[in-house]
Every structure is written in C-alpha cells, then in structure tokens.
Design an enzyme around this catalytic site. Structure first.
Site, PDB file in Angstrom:
ATOM      1  N   CYS A 107       0.832  -1.209   0.000  1.00 19.08           N
ATOM      2  CA  CYS A 107       0.000   0.000   0.000  1.00 19.08           C
ATOM      3  C   CYS A 107       0.866   1.258   0.000  1.00 19.08           C
ATOM      4  CB  CYS A 107      -0.877   0.030   1.248  1.00 19.08           C
ATOM      5  SG  CYS A 107      -1.895  -1.403   1.416  1.00 19.08           S
ATOM      6  N   LYS A 131      17.507 -19.043 -10.710  1.00 24.91           N
ATOM      7  CA  LYS A 131      17.843 -17.636 -10.465  1.00 24.91           C
ATOM      8  C   LYS A 131      19.002 -17.208 -11.344  1.00 24.91           C
ATOM      9  CE  LYS A 131      14.882 -15.905  -8.434  1.00 24.91           C
ATOM     10  NZ  LYS A 131      14.087 -16.925  -8.877  1.00 24.91           N
ATOM     11  N   HIS A 185      25.846 -40.662 -12.900  1.00 24.97           N
ATOM     12  CA  HIS A 185      25.116 -41.429 -13.923  1.00 24.97           C
ATOM     13  C   HIS A 185      25.097 -40.705 -15.259  1.00 24.97           C
ATOM     14  CE1 HIS A 185      23.877 -44.323 -10.910  1.00 24.97           C
ATOM     15  NE2 HIS A 185      23.701 -43.282 -10.098  1.00 24.97           N
TER      16      HIS A 185
HETATM   17  C1  AGP Z   1      10.861 -17.217 -11.023  1.00 21.72           C
HETATM   18  O1  AGP Z   1      11.881 -16.292 -10.712  1.00 21.72           O
HETATM   19  C2  AGP Z   1      10.100 -16.852 -12.259  1.00 21.72           C
HETATM   20  N1  AGP Z   1       9.618 -15.524 -12.179  1.00 21.72           N
HETATM   21  C3  AGP Z   1       9.049 -17.895 -12.636  1.00 21.72           C
HETATM   22  O2  AGP Z   1       9.650 -19.175 -12.614  1.00 21.72           O
HETATM   23  C4  AGP Z   1       7.803 -17.944 -11.734  1.00 21.72           C
HETATM   24  O3  AGP Z   1       8.144 -18.474 -10.483  1.00 21.72           O
HETATM   25  C5  AGP Z   1       6.764 -18.846 -12.430  1.00 21.72           C
HETATM   26  O4  AGP Z   1       6.442 -18.285 -13.673  1.00 21.72           O
HETATM   27  C6  AGP Z   1       5.490 -19.034 -11.592  1.00 21.72           C
HETATM   28  O5  AGP Z   1       4.838 -17.791 -11.456  1.00 21.72           O
HETATM   29  P1  AGP Z   1       3.666 -17.685 -10.362  1.00 21.72           P
HETATM   30  O6  AGP Z   1       4.302 -17.978  -9.038  1.00 21.72           O
HETATM   31  O7  AGP Z   1       3.173 -16.273 -10.475  1.00 21.72           O
HETATM   32  O8  AGP Z   1       2.624 -18.698 -10.694  1.00 21.72           O
END
Ligand code: AGP
Length: 608
Positions: free
Chosen positions: A2, A485, A504
C-alpha cells in the site's frame, strides 16, 4: 504494497494527494482513495481500480475541496479488491478517517470486541478496526486516542489520520511499515516513500517505530507511544525519483531481496499464536485434515521449487504422501485424483495459465483445492476452495525472491498445522519448530549482511559458461531454485542435479574450472554430498559450498564456503537461498543484464 500520502498547507489538498499517489503506483495496488476536510466535514472518494478511476471520479480532485487530506493506494491483504475495502476508512460518524499500510495481526479479536459494543463494520479489512478503535478511545484528545490504539493493536502499520474535530492537524503513526514527513514551502506532507514528496521537498523526517508525527501547516512535533515529545533531525534526500522508487537500491530485485525478512515475518507472525500454528483461512476441519490421503502440489518455476521442498516437509512432519509436479505436465497427464487427495496450487501472481488450468481440472475431478498465493483476489485465489495468502507485498522484479521465501513459510506453517492435527509431532518438537521458525527473519537479515563478500566471489564468475548446482533432499530443491535464479537473470547455462545422480552421466561435463555450487544443509546427508563434492573437485571443478555454520570440514574441498545460521533441517531453504539470490544478482549485474526485466520473460505467464 500500500501507499500512503497526506497533506496540510495553504493549497488545495486533493490534487497534491493524487499526484503523490501517482508517484507510489510502482508499489503495486488494486484500488485508491482520498479524504479531504472541507472546513465542515471530511469528504471521501475511493474506488477499486487504477488511480485514473479516482482522478475521473473526483475531477482531478476538484470535487473534494479543502487544505488537509489523506490518500491511499491499496495492495489487498485482508478482503478482496473492492470499492468498500478501499481506503480511507471512516468511523461510523465519519469524524475520523484513516489510511493504513501493513497488517493488523489481532484485528479479528478487536473487531469482535467493538462489535460487542455496538460498532458496525462495512468492510472486510483489518484497517477499519483502527478507525472504530480511534473512535472508541477519542474523547477530545486525538494524540491520546492514537497512543491508546497503538498500545492495543499488534502487527505492522503506517497510518495517516484525520480528525474532523482537529481539522488543523494531520496525524501520522509508524510501526514497521515505513512513513516519512516532508517539510515544504507549500505545506507539510506525509508519505510511505520518498518519491511521493520529491516534487515539493527533499527535506524529510523518517518516522521511527512507535512514533507519532503531529503535523500542522507550518509546524510539526514528534512523540513516542508514551506521548513524550521527541526531537528529530531532517534528512536531505539526494536520490532522483527512479532511485527513490527502488528505495535507493539499484534494482527492484535487490530491494525485494532485502524485503525478505519483512515478507517472511508478515506471512509468519499472524499465524503463530501461543506457540501453535493457526491458519484460519484453511477452511478445513480437523476431521478433513485427518482424512487427507495424499497431497498433490502443482505449480510452475520457482513456485514449483517451493513444492519440491515442501514434499520433504509434509512427509517428514505430517507423514502425508506428497507428489509434486509442474502444472504444464500435470494438466495433460490424466493424473489420479480423488476426494482423498488435497491439491495444493502455489502461485505468486495467481494468474499463471498452467497453474490455473491445473486447479480447474483438479476441481472437476473432485479434489479439494488449496492455494498459496501472493496477489489477493487473483484468479487462482478466487477459484481455489481456500487460499493462504503470502503477505510479501507486490513483487516487481520478474525473478521472484521475497514471494518465494514467503511461499516457503506458508508451506512450513501448513505442514506444521497438519502435523499438529494428525498428532505426528509432539508438543516438545512443535515448540522447537515454532522457535526455529520465528528466528528465520532475523537470520535472513544476518545473511544479507554478506552482500559484499558474495559480490566479490560472483565477480570472478561473470564469464562462466556452465554452472552446476548439486544437493540431496531439500538441498536438491534449493539447487533447483539457485540454478533458475542464475539462468533467468544472467543468461548463463546452469543445471541443478541431485548430487547422487551426477555419476550417472552428467559428471562427464565437469572439467577444469567448471563452477559447481554444492548445497550441504542436511546434516544426515552431509557426508554423502561431501563425497560428491570430492568427485567433482578431483575432475577440476571450482566448488562454492553452502552449508550450516560449524561444518568447517568442507573447506578443504571447497574454493569458497558460505555458512548459514543453524536452523531446523526443514527450514534451511529459507536461509541457503539468500546467498544464491545475491550470487545470481551480482553475476547478472556484472554481465550488464537487465536484472529486473530479463529477456524473453514475463512476471506472470498468463498464456500456455
Ligand atoms: C521465477 O523467478 C520466475 N519468475 C518464474 O519461474 C515464476 O516463479 C513462475 O512463472 C510461476 O509464477 P507464479 O508464481 O506467479 O505462478
């Protein structure tokens, strides 16, 4: 989250409030409102939707004349986005108006008390409680009423308050949620953040915790919660507007990395009561919890990675079998679901197409669907049978950090709740789990202090071509997130691998100088993973190890070691992920990548 603004001075307040709110739009919001005292009474206008709607409604403020007012952009936490849930909120006689940023953790208890005394509520928000509680305590002395409210409410709050009976004074209150006071020629202002006042002044006072600012058009005083007057120095802001929107951080991602202690605490604290886990929004009876035969966790990307971690925690604590799947696979593989299966959808945005489709399919197949979501009122939140909100606030950077950390905490709470009900964890163990959980925010804070050391190491690997993340158990889940990341913001190829699986095949890729990040936070698997570290080391890898404080043995097989504070084995992801986020951030920075908006990516993948 907010945004709050307030003004008192010689100019019309409404246009200044609308302008200030427009400078806070970057914070994310779903509704907006302003209240202005016109010499006789407080008039208010508020609506769901963008600030444009409010500007049109008020003819750019012309319909609300007056020279003292407050304004708000709302990021919904309690109560879906709607006109009536928008701020400001009034007491019943409309003689007090309040805007609020934060979470009142004990609002249900206070609401019940006030309703018992005949107070009528019109909204679903926690904030409205403050308007009525001020009314309850007000007896002609506004400062006294404010301090009484502060002693009564628990949680985080930044407040802007108007009293019709004290129209020459604007009140601002702060506990945990930021609030500043700006002093200018045109009058005095309050705001959640610097960008809202920069047009009028660069001289601001930062209100500290449990302090009250009593602001008149040409003066201001500060008090503590005991009504003792304080002396405060102003700060001259050098930032430009863009830097100010990021709170002085270079990118939203870094700002959000540093918001994680608060995101975790805000998601956690309202759900821990007297040493027990309380998840009121779960909408499941103890019998229903005991009847769960299987949990099916479905999500995408980082949200899916929290699900991989959660599998170990649900199975470890509540002994419920768990299956985890990516939504894009789950929705097409005709999964076996029945009424004994609880489907858990995880999503920051609550709009991810594959996750939403998975939710709808699961409901059609007769399963109860629970969701963990960050955006209040989003599609997944609305269509799930019940939703547990993460209170991370709006996440601007495409690469998730604070929402990811808040999702982990939501999983911990759910697993502990299920264990509590199913009796699979005794009181002593539950007490230890709760104590460990409460320490997570401060431990994250401590890890964030390592920024410079991590940046130095990361700078050496800006030119890396392939980076491997390895781990076992929860460490494998952490590896998945660490690898994503790095990939998504630095564009360096990376893979996460179950450490025991390397031999493997994939180990053939390890050669001189290959960077391997090893996660070793699971004590009972430590020795096993050390042997995998030795395997890659002897093949020329450079090893960055992330392990628990005290595991110094690993240093002889590592080129660089990052220690995380000791915590419960189930919670280590919340700590180990912090250096991995910073590591990826600094490598991406060194490569000149667009950290907040990486190529080819969207913050919410609303198409298949
Ligand atoms: C993660 O850093 C990405 N932005 C991406 O993997 C994200 O977590 C994924 O698209 C899921 O998004 P959501 O959590 O909004 O469903």
């Amino acid at each position: 989250m907010c945004g709050i603004v307030g003004y008192i001075g010689k100019k019309q307040a409404a246009p200044i409030l609308l302008d200030g709110l427009s400078k806070l739009e970057y914070r994310g919001y779903d509704s907006a409102g302003i209240a202005v005292y016109n010499g006789e009474k407080i008039n208010m206008s508020k609506a769901k939707g963008r600030l444009k709607v409010l500007s049109e409604l008020t003819h750019d403020g012309a319909t609300l004349p007056g020279m003292i007012g407050i304004g708000h952009t709302r990021w919904a936490t309690h109560g879906a986005p709607s006109d009536v849930n928008s701020h400001p909120h009034f007491n019943e006689t409309k003689s007090i108006a309040v805007v609020h940023n934060g979470i009142i953790e004990n609002y249900i208890k206070i609401k019940k008390m006030l309703e018992g005394k005949g107070y009528k509520f019109v909204s679903e928000t926690d904030t409205e409680v403050i308007a009525h509680l001020l009314d309850y305590y007000y007896n002609g002395n506004a400062l006294e009423a404010v301090t009484k409210v502060m002693h009564r409410v628990e949680g985080s709050y930044a407040l802007g308050i108007l009293f019709a009976e004290e129209p020459d004074t604007l009140y601002a209150v702060r506990k945990d949620s930021p609030l500043i006071v700006g002093k200018s020629e045109e009058g005095n202002l309050i705001a959640s953040d610097v960008p809202a006042v920069l047009k009028y002044t660069r001289d601001v006072y930062f209100i500290d915790n449990e302090e009250i600012a009593v602001i008149k058009e040409d003066s201001m005083k500060f008090f503590n919660i005991y009504e003792e007057e304080l002396t405060k120095e102003s700060t001259h802001i050098e930032w430009d507007v863009e830097a100010a929107e990021k709170g002085g951080y270079e990118h939203f991602m870094l700002k959000e990395v540093y918001e994680q202690p608060k995101a975790v605490a805000d998601t956690l604290n309202p759900r821990l009561k007297d040493g027990k886990v309380v998840v009121e929004e779960l909408n499941m009876t103890d019998e229903e919890i005991k009847a769960i035969k299987k949990i099916m966790i479905v999500a995408c990307g980082s949200a899916y990675h929290t699900g991989v971690t959660a599998k170990y925690i649900f199975e470890g604590l509540s002994r419920i079998p768990v299956e985890v799947d990516v939504a894009s696979e789950f929705r097409y593989r005709n999964p076996i679901l029945d009424e004994g299966t609880l489907v858990l959808i995880i999503s920051q945005s609550g709009e991810t197409a594959d996750s939403l489709a998975a939710l709808r399919m699961a409901k059609e197949m007769g399963s109860k669907v629970l969701a963990i979501v960050n955006v209040v009122g989003s599609s997944i939140a609305r269509e799930a049978d019940s939703v547990i909100y993460t209170w991370a606030g709006p996440e601007i950077a495409v690469a998730t950090t604070k929402a990811y950390s808040a999702q982990l905490v939501a999983h911990y709470l759910l697993a502990m709740k299920f264990a509590q009900v199913r009796g699979t964890v005794d009181d002593a163990e539950m007490e230890t789990l709760v104590a460990d959980l409460k320490r997570i925010p401060e431990q994250i804070e401590m890890l964030l202090g390592n920024r410079e050391k991590i940046q130095k190491f990361a700078n050496r690997y800006v030119a890396a071509k392939d980076v491997f993340f390895i781990g076992r158990g929860i460490d494998y889940a952490i590896s998945l997130e660490g690898s994503l990341k790095l990939k998504e913001i630095s564009y360096i190829h990376s893979e996460a691998y179950a450490a025991g699986e390397l031999k493997h095949g994939t180990i053939s890729l390890i050669e001189d100088g290959t960077l391997v990040v090893a996660l070793l936070t699971q004590d009972e698997l430590f020795k096993k993973t050390v042997s995998n570290v030795v395997e890659v080391k002897t093949r020329g890898a450079v090893v960055l190890s992330v392990t628990n404080a005290g595991n110094t043995d690993i240093e002889k097989n590592s080129d660089y070691t990052i220690y995380i504070p000791k915590t419960n084995k189930y919670f280590t992801n919340s700590l180990a992920v912090i250096p991995l986020q910073l590591f990826s951030y600094y490598i991406a920075l060194g490569r000149g990548c667009d950290v907040d908006k990486p190529r080819n990516l969207a913050k919410s993948v609303t198409v298949e």
